[in-house]
Write a protein that holds these residues in place. Structure first.
Motif, PDB file in Angstrom:
ATOM      1  N   ARG A   2       0.868  -1.317   0.083  1.00 58.31           N
ATOM      2  CA  ARG A   2       0.032   0.025  -0.014  1.00 58.31           C
ATOM      3  C   ARG A   2       0.855   1.153  -0.094  1.00 58.31           C
ATOM      4  NH1 ARG A   2      -5.284  -1.176   0.888  1.00 58.31           N
ATOM      5  NH2 ARG A   2      -5.863  -3.080   1.756  1.00 58.31           N
ATOM      6  N   LEU A   3       0.226   2.395  -0.399  1.00 54.69           N
ATOM      7  CA  LEU A   3       1.130   3.698  -0.297  1.00 54.69           C
ATOM      8  C   LEU A   3       1.497   3.808   0.996  1.00 54.69           C
ATOM      9  CD1 LEU A   3      -1.114   5.726  -2.998  1.00 54.69           C
ATOM     10  CD2 LEU A   3       0.975   4.298  -3.342  1.00 54.69           C
ATOM     11  N   THR A   4       1.064   3.943   1.878  1.00 53.91           N
ATOM     12  CA  THR A   4       1.298   3.865   3.292  1.00 53.91           C
ATOM     13  C   THR A   4       1.459   2.711   4.266  1.00 53.91           C
ATOM     14  OG1 THR A   4      -0.882   4.487   4.180  1.00 53.91           O
ATOM     15  CG2 THR A   4       0.561   6.349   3.418  1.00 53.91           C
ATOM     16  N   THR A   5       1.976   2.786   5.248  1.00 52.65           N
ATOM     17  CA  THR A   5       2.358   1.501   6.076  1.00 52.65           C
ATOM     18  C   THR A   5       1.623   1.531   7.298  1.00 52.65           C
ATOM     19  OG1 THR A   5       4.411   2.547   7.067  1.00 52.65           O
ATOM     20  CG2 THR A   5       4.742   1.245   5.198  1.00 52.65           C
ATOM     21  N   GLY A   6       1.279   0.297   7.701  1.00 50.99           N
ATOM     22  CA  GLY A   6       0.630   0.326   9.213  1.00 50.99           C
ATOM     23  C   GLY A   6      -0.896   0.481   9.100  1.00 50.99           C
ATOM     24  N   LEU A 113      -8.054   8.063   0.067  1.00 50.26           N
ATOM     25  CA  LEU A 113      -7.735   7.346  -1.105  1.00 50.26           C
ATOM     26  C   LEU A 113      -6.419   6.467  -1.134  1.00 50.26           C
ATOM     27  CD1 LEU A 113      -9.767   8.942  -3.953  1.00 50.26           C
ATOM     28  CD2 LEU A 113     -10.649   6.995  -2.441  1.00 50.26           C
ATOM     29  N   ALA A 114      -5.269   7.311  -0.868  1.00 51.20           N
ATOM     30  CA  ALA A 114      -4.123   6.709  -0.905  1.00 51.20           C
ATOM     31  C   ALA A 114      -3.752   5.747   0.286  1.00 51.20           C
ATOM     32  CB  ALA A 114      -3.020   8.266  -0.469  1.00 51.20           C
ATOM     33  N   ARG A 115      -4.509   5.975   1.304  1.00 53.35           N
ATOM     34  CA  ARG A 115      -4.608   4.992   2.378  1.00 53.35           C
ATOM     35  C   ARG A 115      -5.079   3.552   1.964  1.00 53.35           C
ATOM     36  NH1 ARG A 115      -5.212   9.425   6.123  1.00 53.35           N
ATOM     37  NH2 ARG A 115      -7.355   9.047   6.135  1.00 53.35           N
ATOM     38  N   ALA A 116      -6.091   3.755   1.165  1.00 53.17           N
ATOM     39  CA  ALA A 116      -6.741   2.605   0.744  1.00 53.17           C
ATOM     40  C   ALA A 116      -6.251   1.824  -0.545  1.00 53.17           C
ATOM     41  CB  ALA A 116      -8.228   2.781   0.578  1.00 53.17           C
ATOM     42  N   SER A 117      -5.241   2.510  -1.267  1.00 50.38           N
ATOM     43  CA  SER A 117      -4.702   1.973  -2.369  1.00 50.38           C
ATOM     44  C   SER A 117      -3.312   1.231  -2.447  1.00 50.38           C
ATOM     45  CB  SER A 117      -4.649   3.183  -3.603  1.00 50.38           C
ATOM     46  OG  SER A 117      -5.903   3.773  -3.617  1.00 50.38           O
ATOM     47  N   TYR A 118      -2.931   0.460  -3.287  1.00 50.89           N
ATOM     48  CA  TYR A 118      -1.928  -0.138  -3.516  1.00 50.89           C
ATOM     49  C   TYR A 118      -1.130   0.839  -4.349  1.00 50.89           C
ATOM     50  CZ  TYR A 118      -3.315  -4.441  -0.894  1.00 50.89           C
ATOM     51  OH  TYR A 118      -3.576  -5.234  -0.042  1.00 50.89           O
ATOM     52  N   THR A 119       0.283   0.598  -4.507  1.00 50.45           N
ATOM     53  CA  THR A 119       0.942   1.263  -5.537  1.00 50.45           C
ATOM     54  C   THR A 119       0.422   1.070  -7.063  1.00 50.45           C
ATOM     55  OG1 THR A 119       3.012   1.179  -4.084  1.00 50.45           O
ATOM     56  CG2 THR A 119       3.296   1.817  -6.377  1.00 50.45           C
ATOM     57  N   ASP A 120       0.338   2.011  -7.757  1.00 48.61           N
ATOM     58  CA  ASP A 120       0.139   1.700  -9.193  1.00 48.61           C
ATOM     59  C   ASP A 120      -1.494   1.521  -9.260  1.00 48.61           C
ATOM     60  OD1 ASP A 120       2.615   1.846 -10.061  1.00 48.61           O
ATOM     61  OD2 ASP A 120       2.909  -0.302 -10.298  1.00 48.61           O
ATOM     62  N   ARG A 173      -0.437  12.695  -2.895  1.00 46.29           N
ATOM     63  CA  ARG A 173       0.985  12.791  -2.843  1.00 46.29           C
ATOM     64  C   ARG A 173       1.474  12.940  -1.162  1.00 46.29           C
ATOM     65  NH1 ARG A 173       5.500  13.674  -1.318  1.00 46.29           N
ATOM     66  NH2 ARG A 173       7.153  14.425  -2.570  1.00 46.29           N
ATOM     67  N   ARG A 174       0.614  13.913  -0.472  1.00 47.99           N
ATOM     68  CA  ARG A 174       1.131  14.417   0.916  1.00 47.99           C
ATOM     69  C   ARG A 174       1.116  12.814   1.745  1.00 47.99           C
ATOM     70  NH1 ARG A 174       2.357  14.465   5.361  1.00 47.99           N
ATOM     71  NH2 ARG A 174       2.049  16.255   6.793  1.00 47.99           N
ATOM     72  N   GLU A 175      -0.120  12.072   1.350  1.00 48.25           N
ATOM     73  CA  GLU A 175      -0.036  10.978   2.226  1.00 48.25           C
ATOM     74  C   GLU A 175       1.107  10.017   1.703  1.00 48.25           C
ATOM     75  OE1 GLU A 175      -1.432   8.429   5.084  1.00 48.25           O
ATOM     76  OE2 GLU A 175      -2.236  10.589   4.566  1.00 48.25           O
ATOM     77  N   ALA A 176       1.451   9.786   0.551  1.00 50.25           N
ATOM     78  CA  ALA A 176       2.385   8.640  -0.206  1.00 50.25           C
ATOM     79  C   ALA A 176       3.716   9.204   0.421  1.00 50.25           C
ATOM     80  CB  ALA A 176       2.155   8.573  -1.573  1.00 50.25           C
ATOM     81  N   GLY A 177       3.908  10.453   0.554  1.00 46.40           N
ATOM     82  CA  GLY A 177       5.209  10.731   0.821  1.00 46.40           C
ATOM     83  C   GLY A 177       6.091  11.056  -0.266  1.00 46.40           C
ATOM     84  N   THR A 178       6.139  10.105  -1.415  1.00 49.76           N
ATOM     85  CA  THR A 178       6.985  10.372  -2.594  1.00 49.76           C
ATOM     86  C   THR A 178       6.111  10.005  -3.591  1.00 49.76           C
ATOM     87  OG1 THR A 178       7.761   8.095  -2.635  1.00 49.76           O
ATOM     88  CG2 THR A 178       8.903   9.573  -1.100  1.00 49.76           C
ATOM     89  N   LEU A 182       3.708   6.874  -4.917  1.00 55.94           N
ATOM     90  CA  LEU A 182       2.216   7.063  -5.557  1.00 55.94           C
ATOM     91  C   LEU A 182       1.884   6.592  -7.038  1.00 55.94           C
ATOM     92  CD1 LEU A 182      -0.284   8.954  -4.688  1.00 55.94           C
ATOM     93  CD2 LEU A 182       0.907  10.667  -6.086  1.00 55.94           C
ATOM     94  N   ILE A 183       3.065   6.503  -8.042  1.00 61.70           N
ATOM     95  CA  ILE A 183       2.828   6.154  -9.038  1.00 61.70           C
ATOM     96  C   ILE A 183       3.566   4.933  -9.594  1.00 61.70           C
ATOM     97  CG2 ILE A 183       2.024   8.520  -9.959  1.00 61.70           C
ATOM     98  CD1 ILE A 183       4.796   8.852 -11.087  1.00 61.70           C
ATOM     99  N   GLY A 184       4.488   4.592  -8.735  1.00 59.42           N
ATOM    100  CA  GLY A 184       5.384   3.432  -9.121  1.00 59.42           C
ATOM    101  C   GLY A 184       6.633   3.833  -9.835  1.00 59.42           C
TER     102      GLY A 184
END
Length: 438
Positions: A2-6, A113-120, A173-178, A182-184
């Motif tokens: 996922r885009l964020t951990t934990g 949405l970033a917290r609920a999504s996997y990369t790509d 982008r703020r949630e993913a950090g990089t 975010l886009i793989g």
């Protein structure tokens, strides 16, 4: 992954990403609509509208919802029995204080949405969110059309996606950090594969752009302070307009809310005024430190703070952008690396020449960056009220950009040149520090 951990894996909603995106987007649309309807309902409850039907209130709320998303409204009014008395115009002046609402709601949705999504896979959620919001915009434009006010269905569908899309992407982008998470795609690997000169040039340009943004923030802060001082100085004139309107308590509250929604516009107008570019308040008018020429303006209380007369002390305000440029020059000295100066020093051994040229070039680059930023804000704060003379309101994009760029460039040269003196540690402090360490 996922885009964020934990917490991302724990808080993911068990539904398709596109459906979750649509749900988050619909939630943002409903909340923004309610924030528009609540003040209108208060005025409607106090019999402030001629059309007392709930349908009329809902249509008015939908039209304001479209305006807050920067959708222009086509106005048609007939002041007489003949077709020659029909007046047409376009309402395109956006209350930026309201426009920030859908952006912030979408920013929150992007993080969720970033917290609920996997990369790509984030694109699925973003696509669902944009499609849902486009449907809301198209439906609002269709349902809220009247004989006097209507919005283009294509514009009502597409334009709201600009602030919403920006909010979604920035929030994610703020949630993913990089961007890589975010886009793989890891941009660092691509940059590492370029030449050393390309990396230096990119680092220099990116630092200059950020310095231009610092200059813009400084100029906006000083312009906001100047606006507050001007409002306090003309407070009695503003109160006199309130008293003359006799709007009552509810009407006065509604009028104040409307003016607050245009507060960011007023700050940008003040920035343009302080730069010397000025702004328009009707066709053929001009409000600037070099002189004010306007026809009678609508009875809006905050306009009682308009400067009047010819060349006056207001020209002193033109130092605002110079000070902001000096701040940007100092910031670049601390946070950036002047690779152009280093490259020039390798090519030419005359130091006084290379230092002068590189500093002037830095001022031009940062000034141009700040000017473009200011021009974009001027474009956002410019518009038309639809009918009459007030079809040209706000600062001009090109004029504001040029004036701000020149003044910021001057300030950057001063700030960057004076920076080493500001950074230098006093001799007494250095002596004391050396004695303590010994």
């Amino acid at each position: 992954m996922r885009l964020t951990t934990g917490r991302g894996s724990q808080q993911g909603i068990p539904m398709p990403l596109w459906l979750q995106g649509a749900f988050e987007s619909a939630q943002a649309a409903v909340i923004s609509a309610l924030l528009v309807l609540l003040p209108l309902a208060g005025v409607w409850w106090a019999d402030g509208f001629q059309n007392k039907s709930f349908a009329g209130l809902a249509r008015l709320g939908g039209q304001i919802w479209l305006v807050m998303h920067a959708v222009p409204l086509n106005l048609t009014f007939n002041n007489g029995p003949s077709s020659a008395s029909v007046q047409n115009g376009t309402l395109s002046l956006v209350p930026l204080g309201l426009a920030v609402i859908p952006f912030l709601l979408s920013w929150r949705a992007g993080r969720r949405l970033a917290r609920a999504s996997y990369t790509d896979q984030l694109w699925q959620a973003v696509l669902g969110a944009l499609l849902a919001y486009a449907a809301a915009g198209m439906g609002t434009a269709f349902i809220c059309e009247t004989a006097e006010v209507r919005a283009s269905l294509p514009l009502g569908t597409l334009i709201p996606l600009i602030p919403v899309g920006l909010g979604l992407i920035i929030g994610a982008r703020r949630e993913a950090g990089t961007w890589g998470r975010l886009i793989g795609v890891d941009a660092a690997d691509w940059i590492a594969a370029t030449s050393q000169h390309s990396r230096w040039a990119g680092s220099y340009a990116w630092a200059a752009v950020r310095a231009g943004f610092v200059a813009l923030l400084g100029a906006l802060a000083l312009s906001a302070l100047l606006l507050v001082v001007d409002i306090v100085w003309h407070w009695s004139d503003i109160v006199a307009v309130y008293e003359g309107l006799k709007t009552g308590v509810v009407g006065g509250i509604a009028l104040t809310i409307i003016q607050l929604s245009f507060l960011p516009n007023l700050v940008i107008w003040t920035l343009a005024w302080a730069s010397g570019a000025g702004f328009a308040l009707g066709v053929g008018s001009s409000v600037s430190p070099l002189g004010t020429v306007v026809a009678p303006v609508p009875a809006i209380p905050v306009l009682g703070a308009l400067p009047v007369g010819e060349f006056s002390w207001g020209v002193v305000a033109m130092v605002i952008n110079v000070l902001a440029g000096a701040l940007a020059g100092w910031w670049f000295l601390r946070a950036g690396e002047n690779h152009f100066d280093e490259w020039l020093a390798i090519k030419v051994k005359t130091r006084w020449f290379t230092a002068t040229v590189s500093t002037l070039a830095l001022g031009a680059v940062i000034g141009a960056s700040a000017g473009i930023f200011a021009g974009v804000l001027a474009l956002l704060a410019h518009g038309s009220s639809g009918l009459g003379r007030l079809t040209d309101i706000g600062p001009d994009f090109a004029t504001t950009a040029v004036w701000v760029a020149v003044e910021v460039a001057v300030g950057v040269v001063v700030g960057y040149a004076a920076g080493p003196w500001l950074e230098r540690e006093p001799k007494d402090a250095a002596h004391v520090s050396g004695g303590e360490s010994g």
